[in-house]
Motif scaffolding. Structure first.
Motif, mmCIF file in Angstrom:
data_model
loop_
_atom_site.group_PDB
_atom_site.id
_atom_site.type_symbol
_atom_site.label_atom_id
_atom_site.label_comp_id
_atom_site.label_asym_id
_atom_site.label_seq_id
_atom_site.Cartn_x
_atom_site.Cartn_y
_atom_site.Cartn_z
ATOM 1 N N GLY A 44 0.807 -1.663 0.403
ATOM 2 C CA GLY A 44 -0.106 -0.153 0.207
ATOM 3 C C GLY A 44 0.963 1.927 -0.003
ATOM 4 O O GLY A 44 0.613 2.185 -0.843
ATOM 5 N N GLU A 45 2.112 1.708 0.490
ATOM 6 C CA GLU A 45 2.827 1.939 1.272
ATOM 7 C C GLU A 45 4.018 2.719 -0.285
ATOM 8 O O GLU A 45 4.020 3.804 -0.758
ATOM 9 C CB GLU A 45 3.622 2.200 1.945
ATOM 10 C CG GLU A 45 5.166 3.636 1.868
ATOM 11 C CD GLU A 45 6.196 3.234 2.998
ATOM 12 O OE1 GLU A 45 6.949 3.943 2.591
ATOM 13 O OE2 GLU A 45 5.235 2.503 4.443
ATOM 14 N N TYR A 46 4.255 1.786 -0.723
ATOM 15 C CA TYR A 46 4.835 1.880 -2.514
ATOM 16 C C TYR A 46 3.756 2.531 -3.652
ATOM 17 O O TYR A 46 3.994 3.056 -4.190
ATOM 18 C CB TYR A 46 4.701 0.388 -2.882
ATOM 19 C CG TYR A 46 6.003 0.560 -4.527
ATOM 20 C CD1 TYR A 46 7.583 0.005 -4.000
ATOM 21 C CD2 TYR A 46 4.517 -0.210 -5.159
ATOM 22 C CE1 TYR A 46 7.594 -0.166 -5.657
ATOM 23 C CE2 TYR A 46 5.246 -0.453 -6.804
ATOM 24 C CZ TYR A 46 7.092 -0.056 -6.824
ATOM 25 O OH TYR A 46 7.562 -0.227 -7.480
ATOM 26 N N LYS A 103 2.389 9.638 -3.109
ATOM 27 C CA LYS A 103 2.826 10.923 -1.991
ATOM 28 C C LYS A 103 4.260 10.013 -1.139
ATOM 29 O O LYS A 103 4.633 11.369 -0.558
ATOM 30 C CB LYS A 103 1.580 11.434 -1.456
ATOM 31 C CG LYS A 103 0.485 11.826 -2.949
ATOM 32 C CD LYS A 103 -0.262 12.243 -2.324
ATOM 33 C CE LYS A 103 -1.665 13.115 -3.205
ATOM 34 N NZ LYS A 103 -2.430 13.834 -2.893
ATOM 35 N N ILE A 104 3.623 9.386 -0.562
ATOM 36 C CA ILE A 104 4.364 8.772 0.809
ATOM 37 C C ILE A 104 5.640 7.570 0.552
ATOM 38 O O ILE A 104 6.465 7.675 0.984
ATOM 39 C CB ILE A 104 3.604 8.417 1.607
ATOM 40 C CG1 ILE A 104 3.301 7.185 0.774
ATOM 41 C CG2 ILE A 104 2.880 9.184 2.397
ATOM 42 C CD1 ILE A 104 2.260 6.279 3.041
ATOM 43 N N SER A 105 5.287 6.675 -0.620
ATOM 44 C CA SER A 105 6.482 6.088 -1.276
ATOM 45 C C SER A 105 7.825 6.077 -1.401
ATOM 46 O O SER A 105 8.092 7.245 -1.916
ATOM 47 C CB SER A 105 5.937 5.032 -2.509
ATOM 48 O OG SER A 105 7.237 4.204 -2.885
ATOM 49 N N SER A 106 8.500 5.830 -0.861
ATOM 50 C CA SER A 106 10.083 6.129 -0.125
ATOM 51 C C SER A 106 10.647 5.043 -1.450
ATOM 52 O O SER A 106 12.493 5.457 -1.646
ATOM 53 C CB SER A 106 10.796 5.451 1.037
ATOM 54 O OG SER A 106 10.137 4.244 0.775
ATOM 55 N N HIS A 133 11.316 11.294 -5.835
ATOM 56 C CA HIS A 133 10.621 12.710 -6.165
ATOM 57 C C HIS A 133 9.904 12.601 -4.338
ATOM 58 O O HIS A 133 10.669 13.703 -3.744
ATOM 59 C CB HIS A 133 9.018 12.694 -6.477
ATOM 60 C CG HIS A 133 8.787 13.094 -7.644
ATOM 61 N ND1 HIS A 133 9.466 13.993 -8.822
ATOM 62 C CD2 HIS A 133 8.299 11.703 -9.278
ATOM 63 C CE1 HIS A 133 9.706 13.917 -10.437
ATOM 64 N NE2 HIS A 133 9.131 12.605 -9.644
ATOM 65 N N ASN A 134 10.044 11.432 -3.475
ATOM 66 C CA ASN A 134 9.811 11.915 -2.438
ATOM 67 C C ASN A 134 11.598 11.359 -1.569
ATOM 68 O O ASN A 134 11.261 11.492 -0.141
ATOM 69 C CB ASN A 134 9.108 10.281 -1.444
ATOM 70 C CG ASN A 134 7.501 10.693 -1.820
ATOM 71 O OD1 ASN A 134 7.579 12.016 -2.693
ATOM 72 N ND2 ASN A 134 7.274 9.711 -1.912
ATOM 73 N N VAL A 135 12.899 11.225 -2.326
ATOM 74 C CA VAL A 135 13.489 10.945 -1.710
ATOM 75 C C VAL A 135 15.013 12.187 -1.787
ATOM 76 O O VAL A 135 15.745 12.367 -2.009
ATOM 77 C CB VAL A 135 14.111 9.141 -1.847
ATOM 78 C CG1 VAL A 135 13.748 8.533 -1.192
ATOM 79 C CG2 VAL A 135 14.662 9.432 -3.041
ATOM 80 N N GLY A 136 14.272 13.101 -2.512
ATOM 81 C CA GLY A 136 15.280 14.463 -3.317
ATOM 82 C C GLY A 136 15.408 15.054 -4.671
ATOM 83 O O GLY A 136 16.161 15.223 -4.664
ATOM 84 N N HIS A 137 14.438 13.910 -5.458
ATOM 85 C CA HIS A 137 14.856 13.808 -7.008
ATOM 86 C C HIS A 137 13.731 14.563 -7.842
ATOM 87 O O HIS A 137 12.940 13.742 -8.386
ATOM 88 C CB HIS A 137 16.011 12.313 -7.555
ATOM 89 C CG HIS A 137 16.645 12.287 -6.645
ATOM 90 N ND1 HIS A 137 17.977 12.710 -6.573
ATOM 91 C CD2 HIS A 137 16.973 11.208 -5.518
ATOM 92 C CE1 HIS A 137 18.705 12.322 -6.119
ATOM 93 N NE2 HIS A 137 18.249 11.126 -4.967
ATOM 94 N N GLY A 138 13.154 15.830 -7.193
ATOM 95 C CA GLY A 138 12.060 15.838 -7.278
ATOM 96 C C GLY A 138 11.701 16.417 -9.113
ATOM 97 O O GLY A 138 10.927 15.836 -10.263
ATOM 98 N N PHE A 139 13.159 16.336 -10.190
ATOM 99 C CA PHE A 139 13.080 16.125 -11.456
ATOM 100 C C PHE A 139 13.876 15.156 -11.657
ATOM 101 O O PHE A 139 14.241 14.609 -13.022
ATOM 102 C CB PHE A 139 14.093 17.558 -11.678
ATOM 103 C CG PHE A 139 13.982 17.410 -13.429
ATOM 104 C CD1 PHE A 139 12.916 18.384 -13.593
ATOM 105 C CD2 PHE A 139 14.829 17.653 -13.801
ATOM 106 C CE1 PHE A 139 12.483 18.606 -15.094
ATOM 107 C CE2 PHE A 139 14.696 17.717 -15.664
ATOM 108 C CZ PHE A 139 13.754 18.190 -15.497
ATOM 109 N N TYR A 140 12.973 14.461 -11.336
ATOM 110 C CA TYR A 140 13.117 12.114 -11.609
ATOM 111 C C TYR A 140 11.919 12.131 -12.898
ATOM 112 O O TYR A 140 11.159 11.992 -12.563
ATOM 113 C CB TYR A 140 13.243 11.577 -10.921
ATOM 114 C CG TYR A 140 13.482 10.242 -10.901
ATOM 115 C CD1 TYR A 140 14.643 9.732 -11.297
ATOM 116 C CD2 TYR A 140 12.334 9.652 -12.178
ATOM 117 C CE1 TYR A 140 15.080 8.541 -12.099
ATOM 118 C CE2 TYR A 140 12.990 7.905 -12.754
ATOM 119 C CZ TYR A 140 14.040 7.636 -12.264
ATOM 120 O OH TYR A 140 14.183 6.440 -12.610
#
Length: 165
Positions: A51-53, A57-60, A64-71
């Motif tokens: 579910g988290e995957y 919005k929250i998936s690690s 985009h959620n680990v600091g790479h917003g321009f992926y």
């Protein structure tokens, strides 16, 4: 039987070209796309649940959620390389690059199989010695994966729709 033996020889030749000099830059990370994919693969982590995957919005595992917003690449190659790197205990910045390059070579050999199925030994041999696929196999990029899926699609189109194979 002779056709199979020739194809195996072609695969051996292709493998030598794709896996020789896999650490061509001696861990300098000179290819910018490869460096970026390596950074992303290093930073992502597997979520605690399915579910988290799938909750982007929250998936690690979401870049985009680990600091790479321009992926802008697909996540399949990064996730696959991360999984293999963890399995072979190479989940480090340097290790992921080498695993990624190796996986690019493996994926390109899979493309070679479909080229053989479409066009036979001559087509496979020509693909095996082409410079661009060899070069792309030495980089951890998404290009070999895109080429594989495009070639599979072409094979299925020819087989199912045209009935050529």
């Amino acid at each position: 039987m002779q056709r199979l033996i020739i194809f195996i020889g072609i695969v051996v030749i292709a493998s030598v070209f794709r896996f020789t000099g896999i650490n061509w830059d001696q861990h300098a990370h000179l290819h910018p796309d490869e460096r970026f994919l390596t950074m992303v693969a290093t930073d992502i982590h597997w979520p605690q649940s399915a579910g988290e995957y799938f909750d982007t919005k929250i998936s690690s595992a979401n870049p985009h959620n680990v600091g790479h917003g321009f992926y802008v690449y697909g996540t399949y190659p990064v996730h696959l390389v991360k999984l293999v790197a963890q399995a072979v205990k190479k989940d480090t910045y340097e290790g992921i690059t080498i695993v990624g390059r190796t996986m690019s070579g493996v994926v390109d050999l899979a493309t070679l199989v479909f080229v053989f199925l479409i066009g036979g030994n001559l087509a496979a041999f020509l693909y095996a010695i082409m410079v661009l696929p060899i070069q792309q196999s030495h980089f951890f990029t998404v290009d070999p994966y895109a080429t594989l899926f495009l070639t599979i699609s072409l094979y299925l189109l020819i087989k199912k729709r045209i009935g050529w194979l």
